[in-house]
Design a protein around this motif. Structure first.
Motif, PDB file in Angstrom:
ATOM      1  N   MET A   1       0.925  -1.321   0.178  1.00 28.32           N
ATOM      2  CA  MET A   1       0.002  -0.080   0.109  1.00 28.32           C
ATOM      3  C   MET A   1       0.815   1.166   0.288  1.00 28.32           C
ATOM      4  O   MET A   1       1.470   1.649   1.120  1.00 28.32           O
ATOM      5  CB  MET A   1      -1.012   0.034   1.119  1.00 28.32           C
ATOM      6  N   PRO A   2       0.910   1.858  -1.130  1.00 29.53           N
ATOM      7  CA  PRO A   2       1.949   2.934  -1.225  1.00 29.53           C
ATOM      8  C   PRO A   2       1.337   4.200  -0.446  1.00 29.53           C
ATOM      9  O   PRO A   2       0.226   4.723  -0.623  1.00 29.53           O
ATOM     10  CB  PRO A   2       2.092   3.390  -2.690  1.00 29.53           C
ATOM     11  N   VAL A   3       2.194   4.722   0.076  1.00 28.72           N
ATOM     12  CA  VAL A   3       2.198   6.172   0.968  1.00 28.72           C
ATOM     13  C   VAL A   3       2.418   7.215  -0.209  1.00 28.72           C
ATOM     14  O   VAL A   3       3.394   7.105  -0.828  1.00 28.72           O
ATOM     15  CB  VAL A   3       3.246   6.552   1.856  1.00 28.72           C
ATOM     16  N   ILE A   4       1.344   8.110  -0.291  1.00 29.28           N
ATOM     17  CA  ILE A   4       1.138   9.064  -1.543  1.00 29.28           C
ATOM     18  C   ILE A   4       2.076  10.493  -0.914  1.00 29.28           C
ATOM     19  O   ILE A   4       2.899  11.000  -1.598  1.00 29.28           O
ATOM     20  CB  ILE A   4      -0.131   9.318  -1.642  1.00 29.28           C
ATOM     21  N   GLN A   5       1.969  10.730   0.532  1.00 31.60           N
ATOM     22  CA  GLN A   5       2.297  11.816   0.872  1.00 31.60           C
ATOM     23  C   GLN A   5       2.606  11.691   2.401  1.00 31.60           C
ATOM     24  O   GLN A   5       1.572  11.144   3.201  1.00 31.60           O
ATOM     25  CB  GLN A   5       1.329  13.072   0.623  1.00 31.60           C
ATOM     26  N   ARG A   6       3.592  12.509   2.968  1.00 34.09           N
ATOM     27  CA  ARG A   6       3.837  12.465   4.364  1.00 34.09           C
ATOM     28  C   ARG A   6       3.429  14.102   4.925  1.00 34.09           C
ATOM     29  O   ARG A   6       3.962  14.804   4.214  1.00 34.09           O
ATOM     30  CB  ARG A   6       5.169  11.871   4.824  1.00 34.09           C
ATOM     31  N   PHE A   7       2.968  14.037   6.020  1.00 31.11           N
ATOM     32  CA  PHE A   7       2.600  15.318   6.823  1.00 31.11           C
ATOM     33  C   PHE A   7       3.226  15.081   8.218  1.00 31.11           C
ATOM     34  O   PHE A   7       3.724  13.899   8.807  1.00 31.11           O
ATOM     35  CB  PHE A   7       1.195  15.495   6.770  1.00 31.11           C
ATOM     36  N   SER A   8       3.239  16.191   9.180  1.00 33.37           N
ATOM     37  CA  SER A   8       4.011  16.008  10.296  1.00 33.37           C
ATOM     38  C   SER A   8       3.032  15.109  11.340  1.00 33.37           C
ATOM     39  O   SER A   8       3.802  14.487  11.918  1.00 33.37           O
ATOM     40  CB  SER A   8       4.160  17.283  10.953  1.00 33.37           C
ATOM     41  N   GLN A   9       1.922  15.039  11.388  1.00 34.28           N
ATOM     42  CA  GLN A   9       0.952  14.480  12.051  1.00 34.28           C
ATOM     43  C   GLN A   9       0.327  13.118  11.271  1.00 34.28           C
ATOM     44  O   GLN A   9      -0.531  12.258  12.063  1.00 34.28           O
ATOM     45  CB  GLN A   9      -0.088  15.065  12.742  1.00 34.28           C
ATOM     46  N   SER A  10       0.609  12.701  10.077  1.00 35.53           N
ATOM     47  CA  SER A  10      -0.243  11.801   9.261  1.00 35.53           C
ATOM     48  C   SER A  10       0.532  11.436   8.032  1.00 35.53           C
ATOM     49  O   SER A  10       1.417  12.020   7.488  1.00 35.53           O
ATOM     50  CB  SER A  10      -1.530  12.277   9.160  1.00 35.53           C
ATOM     51  N   ARG A  11       0.078  10.347   7.341  1.00 32.59           N
ATOM     52  CA  ARG A  11       0.655  10.204   6.021  1.00 32.59           C
ATOM     53  C   ARG A  11      -0.900   9.781   5.218  1.00 32.59           C
ATOM     54  O   ARG A  11      -1.785   9.301   5.719  1.00 32.59           O
ATOM     55  CB  ARG A  11       1.360   8.962   6.019  1.00 32.59           C
ATOM     56  N   VAL A  12      -0.673   9.926   3.864  1.00 34.74           N
ATOM     57  CA  VAL A  12      -1.881   9.604   2.917  1.00 34.74           C
ATOM     58  C   VAL A  12      -1.485   8.453   2.033  1.00 34.74           C
ATOM     59  O   VAL A  12      -0.335   8.244   1.845  1.00 34.74           O
ATOM     60  CB  VAL A  12      -2.092  10.570   2.055  1.00 34.74           C
ATOM     61  N   ARG A  13      -2.339   7.172   2.242  1.00 37.29           N
ATOM     62  CA  ARG A  13      -2.168   6.145   1.406  1.00 37.29           C
ATOM     63  C   ARG A  13      -3.487   5.753   0.761  1.00 37.29           C
ATOM     64  O   ARG A  13      -4.619   6.068   0.957  1.00 37.29           O
ATOM     65  CB  ARG A  13      -1.946   5.098   2.234  1.00 37.29           C
ATOM     66  N   ILE A  14      -3.258   4.970  -0.538  1.00 39.35           N
ATOM     67  CA  ILE A  14      -4.041   4.691  -1.326  1.00 39.35           C
ATOM     68  C   ILE A  14      -4.110   2.953  -1.405  1.00 39.35           C
ATOM     69  O   ILE A  14      -2.886   2.709  -1.675  1.00 39.35           O
ATOM     70  CB  ILE A  14      -4.382   5.238  -2.619  1.00 39.35           C
ATOM     71  N   ASN A  15      -4.972   2.397  -1.281  1.00 38.15           N
ATOM     72  CA  ASN A  15      -4.897   0.919  -1.059  1.00 38.15           C
ATOM     73  C   ASN A  15      -5.225   0.363  -2.403  1.00 38.15           C
ATOM     74  O   ASN A  15      -6.073   0.632  -3.130  1.00 38.15           O
ATOM     75  CB  ASN A  15      -5.737   0.179  -0.193  1.00 38.15           C
ATOM     76  N   ALA A  16      -4.584  -0.706  -2.890  1.00 35.20           N
ATOM     77  CA  ALA A  16      -4.719  -1.511  -4.012  1.00 35.20           C
ATOM     78  C   ALA A  16      -6.056  -2.350  -4.013  1.00 35.20           C
ATOM     79  O   ALA A  16      -6.229  -2.727  -2.793  1.00 35.20           O
ATOM     80  CB  ALA A  16      -3.508  -2.166  -4.408  1.00 35.20           C
ATOM     81  N   ASN A  17      -6.654  -2.412  -5.113  1.00 32.57           N
ATOM     82  CA  ASN A  17      -7.747  -3.345  -5.057  1.00 32.57           C
ATOM     83  C   ASN A  17      -8.846  -2.806  -3.985  1.00 32.57           C
ATOM     84  O   ASN A  17      -9.399  -3.800  -3.182  1.00 32.57           O
ATOM     85  CB  ASN A  17      -7.505  -4.740  -4.898  1.00 32.57           C
ATOM     86  N   ASP A  18      -9.168  -1.505  -3.852  1.00 25.17           N
ATOM     87  CA  ASP A  18     -10.087  -0.967  -2.585  1.00 25.17           C
ATOM     88  C   ASP A  18     -11.486  -0.688  -3.274  1.00 25.17           C
ATOM     89  O   ASP A  18     -11.448  -0.773  -4.374  1.00 25.17           O
ATOM     90  CB  ASP A  18      -9.312   0.391  -2.148  1.00 25.17           C
ATOM     91  N   HIS A  19     -12.335  -0.673  -2.335  1.00 24.95           N
ATOM     92  CA  HIS A  19     -13.793  -0.504  -2.633  1.00 24.95           C
ATOM     93  C   HIS A  19     -14.121   0.643  -2.903  1.00 24.95           C
ATOM     94  O   HIS A  19     -13.380   1.786  -2.812  1.00 24.95           O
ATOM     95  CB  HIS A  19     -14.693  -0.851  -1.595  1.00 24.95           C
ATOM     96  N   PRO A  20     -15.062   1.091  -3.806  1.00 26.32           N
ATOM     97  CA  PRO A  20     -15.512   2.490  -4.137  1.00 26.32           C
ATOM     98  C   PRO A  20     -16.192   2.979  -2.973  1.00 26.32           C
ATOM     99  O   PRO A  20     -16.767   2.261  -1.964  1.00 26.32           O
ATOM    100  CB  PRO A  20     -16.714   2.160  -5.381  1.00 26.32           C
ATOM    101  N   PRO A  21     -16.314   4.444  -2.905  1.00 25.04           N
ATOM    102  CA  PRO A  21     -16.073   5.196  -3.817  1.00 25.04           C
ATOM    103  C   PRO A  21     -14.745   5.555  -3.863  1.00 25.04           C
ATOM    104  O   PRO A  21     -13.997   5.387  -2.732  1.00 25.04           O
ATOM    105  CB  PRO A  21     -16.970   6.635  -3.412  1.00 25.04           C
ATOM    106  N   PRO A  22     -14.009   6.360  -4.975  1.00 25.64           N
ATOM    107  CA  PRO A  22     -12.544   6.445  -4.717  1.00 25.64           C
ATOM    108  C   PRO A  22     -12.252   7.287  -3.710  1.00 25.64           C
ATOM    109  O   PRO A  22     -13.021   8.286  -3.343  1.00 25.64           O
ATOM    110  CB  PRO A  22     -12.430   7.264  -6.135  1.00 25.64           C
ATOM    111  N   HIS A  23     -11.296   6.939  -2.758  1.00 27.06           N
ATOM    112  CA  HIS A  23     -10.833   7.525  -1.583  1.00 27.06           C
ATOM    113  C   HIS A  23      -9.605   7.261  -1.166  1.00 27.06           C
ATOM    114  O   HIS A  23      -8.839   6.336  -2.002  1.00 27.06           O
ATOM    115  CB  HIS A  23     -11.823   6.962  -0.482  1.00 27.06           C
ATOM    116  N   PHE A  24      -9.019   8.060  -0.078  1.00 26.51           N
ATOM    117  CA  PHE A  24      -7.640   7.730   0.315  1.00 26.51           C
ATOM    118  C   PHE A  24      -7.842   7.705   1.887  1.00 26.51           C
ATOM    119  O   PHE A  24      -8.896   7.934   2.395  1.00 26.51           O
ATOM    120  CB  PHE A  24      -6.530   8.736  -0.153  1.00 26.51           C
TER     121      PHE A  24
END
Length: 76
Positions: A1-24
Motif C-alpha cells: 500500500m503506497p504512501v502518497i504523501q507524508r505530513f507531520s502528524q499523518s500520512r496519506v495512503r491509497i490501497n490497491a484493489n480497494d472498494h468504491p467510492p474513490p478515496h484515500f
C-alpha cells in the motif's frame, strides 16, 4: 500500500484493489485512521476530525486529479 504523501502528524495512503467510492486513507501517527473521498474530500469513516487533518485536505484539494488517477491505477 503506497504512501502518497507524508505530513507531520499523518500520512496519506491509497490501497490497491480497494472498494468504491474513490478515496484515500489518512493514517495518523497515533494509529487512528480516516477514509476521505477524493471527489468531495469528505471523511466517510474514522475517528479523525476535519480540523485535525486540515493540512491534508488543503493538499488533497490541489492534488485531487493525481489522487483520482492513482486510485484508478491501483484498482487494476
Amino acid at each position: 500500500m503506497p504512501v502518497i504523501q507524508r505530513f507531520s502528524q499523518s500520512r496519506v495512503r491509497i490501497n490497491a484493489n480497494d472498494h468504491p467510492p474513490p478515496h484515500f486513507h489518512v493514517l495518523m501517527n497515533d494509529g487512528r485512521e480516516a477514509w476521505v473521498t477524493i471527489a468531495e474530500l469528505k471523511i466517510v469513516h474514522g475517528k479523525v476530525s476535519a480540523r485535525e487533518i486540515d493540512d491534508v485536505l488543503v493538499w488533497a484539494k490541489t492534488n485531487r486529479d493525481m489522487l483520482a488517477a492513482k486510485f484508478e491505477e491501483l484498482q487494476r
